[in-house]
Design an enzyme around this catalytic site. Sequence first.
Site, PDB file in Angstrom:
ATOM      1  CG  HIS A 115      -6.779   5.153   4.261  1.00 42.31           C
ATOM      2  ND1 HIS A 115      -5.962   5.748   3.335  1.00 42.31           N
ATOM      3  CD2 HIS A 115      -6.200   3.976   4.597  1.00 42.31           C
ATOM      4  CE1 HIS A 115      -4.932   4.953   3.106  1.00 42.31           C
ATOM      5  NE2 HIS A 115      -5.041   3.877   3.859  1.00 42.31           N
ATOM      6  NE  ARG A 121      -6.440  -1.438   1.439  1.00 39.39           N
ATOM      7  CZ  ARG A 121      -5.609  -0.959   2.360  1.00 39.39           C
ATOM      8  NH1 ARG A 121      -4.433  -1.517   2.528  1.00 39.39           N
ATOM      9  NH2 ARG A 121      -5.939   0.077   3.106  1.00 39.39           N
ATOM     10  CG  HIS A 128      -2.285   0.597   0.885  1.00 39.82           C
ATOM     11  ND1 HIS A 128      -2.918   1.501   1.690  1.00 39.82           N
ATOM     12  CD2 HIS A 128      -3.100   0.437  -0.179  1.00 39.82           C
ATOM     13  CE1 HIS A 128      -4.067   1.857   1.148  1.00 39.82           C
ATOM     14  NE2 HIS A 128      -4.192   1.212   0.006  1.00 39.82           N
ATOM     15  CG  MET A 139     -10.361   1.663  17.195  1.00 40.78           C
ATOM     16  SD  MET A 139      -9.328   3.097  16.783  1.00 40.78           S
ATOM     17  CE  MET A 139      -7.794   2.280  16.404  1.00 40.78           C
ATOM     18  N   GLY A 140     -11.037   1.075  12.676  1.00 42.40           N
ATOM     19  CA  GLY A 140     -11.354   0.407  11.414  1.00 42.40           C
ATOM     20  C   GLY A 140     -11.982   1.355  10.401  1.00 42.40           C
ATOM     21  CG  PHE A 141     -15.080   3.314  10.458  1.00 44.68           C
ATOM     22  CD1 PHE A 141     -16.052   3.382   9.460  1.00 44.68           C
ATOM     23  CD2 PHE A 141     -15.193   2.348  11.446  1.00 44.68           C
ATOM     24  CE1 PHE A 141     -17.116   2.503   9.457  1.00 44.68           C
ATOM     25  CE2 PHE A 141     -16.258   1.459  11.446  1.00 44.68           C
ATOM     26  CZ  PHE A 141     -17.223   1.535  10.452  1.00 44.68           C
ATOM     27  NE  ARG A 148       1.132  -3.779   3.293  1.00 40.06           N
ATOM     28  CZ  ARG A 148       0.393  -2.726   3.674  1.00 40.06           C
ATOM     29  NH1 ARG A 148       0.977  -1.703   4.248  1.00 40.06           N
ATOM     30  NH2 ARG A 148      -0.925  -2.704   3.455  1.00 40.06           N
ATOM     31  NE  ARG A 160      18.622  15.598   9.879  1.00 36.73           N
ATOM     32  CZ  ARG A 160      18.075  16.464  10.706  1.00 36.73           C
ATOM     33  NH1 ARG A 160      16.845  16.934  10.474  1.00 36.73           N
ATOM     34  NH2 ARG A 160      18.721  16.870  11.784  1.00 36.73           N
ATOM     35  CG  HIS A 215      -0.055   1.133  10.115  1.00 33.49           C
ATOM     36  ND1 HIS A 215      -0.752   0.964   8.948  1.00 33.49           N
ATOM     37  CD2 HIS A 215       1.249   0.880   9.789  1.00 33.49           C
ATOM     38  CE1 HIS A 215       0.079   0.632   7.961  1.00 33.49           C
ATOM     39  NE2 HIS A 215       1.312   0.559   8.452  1.00 33.49           N
ATOM     40  CG  ASP A 258      -6.881  -2.835   9.450  1.00 29.12           C
ATOM     41  OD1 ASP A 258      -6.479  -3.869   8.894  1.00 29.12           O
ATOM     42  OD2 ASP A 258      -6.137  -1.895   9.769  1.00 29.12           O
TER      43      ASP A 258
HETATM   44  N1  ACO Z   1     -13.458   7.686  13.712  1.00 23.85           N
HETATM   45  C1  ACO Z   1     -14.005   8.902  13.889  1.00 23.85           C
HETATM   46  N2  ACO Z   1     -13.548  10.001  13.276  1.00 23.85           N
HETATM   47  C2  ACO Z   1     -12.495   9.871  12.453  1.00 23.85           C
HETATM   48  C3  ACO Z   1     -11.884   8.611  12.229  1.00 23.85           C
HETATM   49  C4  ACO Z   1     -12.406   7.509  12.894  1.00 23.85           C
HETATM   50  N3  ACO Z   1     -11.848   6.305  12.728  1.00 23.85           N
HETATM   51  N4  ACO Z   1     -10.870   8.786  11.349  1.00 23.85           N
HETATM   52  C5  ACO Z   1     -10.838  10.071  11.041  1.00 23.85           C
HETATM   53  N5  ACO Z   1     -11.820  10.733  11.711  1.00 23.85           N
HETATM   54  C6  ACO Z   1     -12.118  12.164  11.637  1.00 23.85           C
HETATM   55  C7  ACO Z   1     -11.168  12.945  12.507  1.00 23.85           C
HETATM   56  O1  ACO Z   1     -11.635  13.103  13.817  1.00 23.85           O
HETATM   57  C8  ACO Z   1     -11.068  14.246  11.765  1.00 23.85           C
HETATM   58  O2  ACO Z   1     -12.206  14.998  12.044  1.00 23.85           O
HETATM   59  P1  ACO Z   1     -12.136  16.628  12.161  1.00 23.85           P
HETATM   60  O3  ACO Z   1     -11.708  17.077  10.793  1.00 23.85           O
HETATM   61  O4  ACO Z   1     -13.515  17.013  12.544  1.00 23.85           O
HETATM   62  O5  ACO Z   1     -11.102  16.906  13.211  1.00 23.85           O
HETATM   63  C9  ACO Z   1     -11.143  13.833  10.305  1.00 23.85           C
HETATM   64  O6  ACO Z   1     -11.884  12.607  10.299  1.00 23.85           O
HETATM   65  C10 ACO Z   1      -9.789  13.601   9.658  1.00 23.85           C
HETATM   66  O7  ACO Z   1      -9.102  12.639  10.446  1.00 23.85           O
HETATM   67  P2  ACO Z   1      -7.550  12.632  10.717  1.00 23.85           P
HETATM   68  O8  ACO Z   1      -7.300  12.008  12.069  1.00 23.85           O
HETATM   69  O9  ACO Z   1      -6.967  13.994  10.454  1.00 23.85           O
HETATM   70  O10 ACO Z   1      -7.044  11.660   9.590  1.00 23.85           O
HETATM   71  P3  ACO Z   1      -5.570  11.147   9.422  1.00 23.85           P
HETATM   72  O11 ACO Z   1      -5.356  11.057   7.976  1.00 23.85           O
HETATM   73  O12 ACO Z   1      -4.604  11.944  10.232  1.00 23.85           O
HETATM   74  O13 ACO Z   1      -5.624   9.697  10.098  1.00 23.85           O
HETATM   75  C11 ACO Z   1      -6.186   7.427  10.403  1.00 23.85           C
HETATM   76  C12 ACO Z   1      -5.923   8.530   9.383  1.00 23.85           C
HETATM   77  C13 ACO Z   1      -5.000   7.327  11.383  1.00 23.85           C
HETATM   78  C14 ACO Z   1      -6.308   6.108   9.663  1.00 23.85           C
HETATM   79  C15 ACO Z   1      -7.488   7.764  11.173  1.00 23.85           C
HETATM   80  O14 ACO Z   1      -8.551   7.781  10.260  1.00 23.85           O
HETATM   81  C16 ACO Z   1      -7.745   6.777  12.292  1.00 23.85           C
HETATM   82  O15 ACO Z   1      -7.196   6.935  13.383  1.00 23.85           O
HETATM   83  N6  ACO Z   1      -8.579   5.717  12.049  1.00 23.85           N
HETATM   84  C17 ACO Z   1      -8.841   4.700  13.065  1.00 23.85           C
HETATM   85  C18 ACO Z   1      -7.693   3.708  13.114  1.00 23.85           C
HETATM   86  C19 ACO Z   1      -7.672   2.806  11.900  1.00 23.85           C
HETATM   87  O16 ACO Z   1      -8.680   2.243  11.499  1.00 23.85           O
HETATM   88  N7  ACO Z   1      -6.466   2.641  11.323  1.00 23.85           N
HETATM   89  C20 ACO Z   1      -6.245   1.746  10.164  1.00 23.85           C
HETATM   90  C21 ACO Z   1      -5.870   2.551   8.955  1.00 23.85           C
HETATM   91  S1  ACO Z   1      -5.756   1.551   7.505  1.00 23.85           S
HETATM   92  C22 ACO Z   1      -4.383   0.669   7.722  1.00 23.85           C
HETATM   93  O17 ACO Z   1      -3.461   1.007   8.395  1.00 23.85           O
HETATM   94  C23 ACO Z   1      -4.322  -0.632   7.018  1.00 23.85           C
END
Ligand code: ACO
Length: 375
Positions: free
Chosen positions: A260, A269, A186, A256-258, A337, A356, A221, A312
């Site tokens: 990206h 996927r 990815h 969790m699981g939402f 992976r 760097r 992640h 996920d």
């Molecule tokens: N649940 C609720 N709100 C969410 C979620 C979520 N899972 N993900 C993003 N948001 C919201 C944020 O609160 C934010 O809202 P705001 O603009 O009102 O402040 C907005 O959506 C943008 O979210 P960010 O955190 O800035 O997104 P970022 O790109 O930094 O993070 C991440 C991406 C880490 C995947 C995040 O969505 C998250 O923590 N998800 C839950 C953990 C998860 O499922 N991780 C797996 C990723 S896929 C993988 O690794 C295979």
Amino acid sequence: MSSESEIAKPGLEGVIAGETAICCVDQGKLLYRGYPISELAEKTAFSEVAHLLIYGELPNAAQLKKFQDQLSAFHGLRPEVLSALRTIPADAPMMSVLRTCVSMASHFDPVDGQEVEALQRRAIWLLAVASDVVAARFRLLNGKEPIKPKPGVSHAHQMLYSFHGTEPDKLSVRLLDLTLVLYAEHDFNASTFTNRVVASTASDMTSATVSAIGALKGPLHGGANEEAINLILQFKSAQEAGVWVRDALAKKGKIMGFGHRVYKNGDHRAVILEGEMRKLAAVKGRQDLVAIYDAIKDPVVNKEHPIYPNVDYPCGLVYYLMGMPPDLYTPLFACSRIAGWCAHYIEQIQNNRIYRPLSRYIGPPLRSVPPIEKR
Ligand code: ACO
């Protein structure tokens, strides 16, 4: 005021940190070396995808056989690694065990050299080591001795056999294989970027892999597949789940699981896997879990600013319906992976510049060191 080049980018959002010919991730498509993920998911098995990533092309029949023979030959943990595994406390997370044991196995790396052919063979060795470590740990925790690997079967078949010691059913093999294909690569995600940063220092492939395992472990992640199923399982009914998720969203909680960093309209996927999850749940008679899955999903994707499931979310439920314990889910992700990480390692060192970046200093202004009695 800062100039454009001086603006800090937390999380490197929007920064193009390098070039890659391995994977293209965008809203409209996910390609592994040019092939769409939907076609790979339908027409190939994990070993073919791993070959594609590591060698650059899909294998023909002879190349696939050679790849699988090499993988089979690398299976079987060294006694020193098994001894180390037996000393790790039973409550250590499986990802930590994987990190430690891949590192331990590197002291007995059977592949010599740092040229591309050696690195490609080391990548295959790492695929074998990782699945052997996870299987051995799983069996030891269940009071069973690790078993001898089974040659001549697919990687997914081999993994399931080495967990349970019995012939896996065809559906389980197909679904595990599908998840391995979907998880294999990815582009510059957190763990792959970690791998490339370590590669860029001219460190070795196993050190880069061990570092990437550490990054993948995090719940933001790869660790999210385990978190996602634990979320689903905490509810007794869809109604209870719906109440919880609406409250969590109102409080700006994380589901969790939402979500990206790249996909803002859904993860390719997740769409593929969700269809398979629904079919599997029907076979297993677990519509109750699908109802909870949907009760969590619907308010998140239907809110004013929708957030979509990533891979996920359905994967956690697929693995659960396959009868696997949650502690295995992120390690299974890692076992796949590794193919992507190693492909990126090879790509990075072939056209290397050390990573760097800069930081903007926000600490105290210049000051002198006071004598100790005045601090
Ligand atoms: N649940 C609720 N709100 C969410 C979620 C979520 N899972 N993900 C993003 N948001 C919201 C944020 O609160 C934010 O809202 P705001 O603009 O009102 O402040 C907005 O959506 C943008 O979210 P960010 O955190 O800035 O997104 P970022 O790109 O930094 O993070 C991440 C991406 C880490 C995947 C995040 O969505 C998250 O923590 N998800 C839950 C953990 C998860 O499922 N991780 C797996 C990723 S896929 C993988 O690794 C295979």
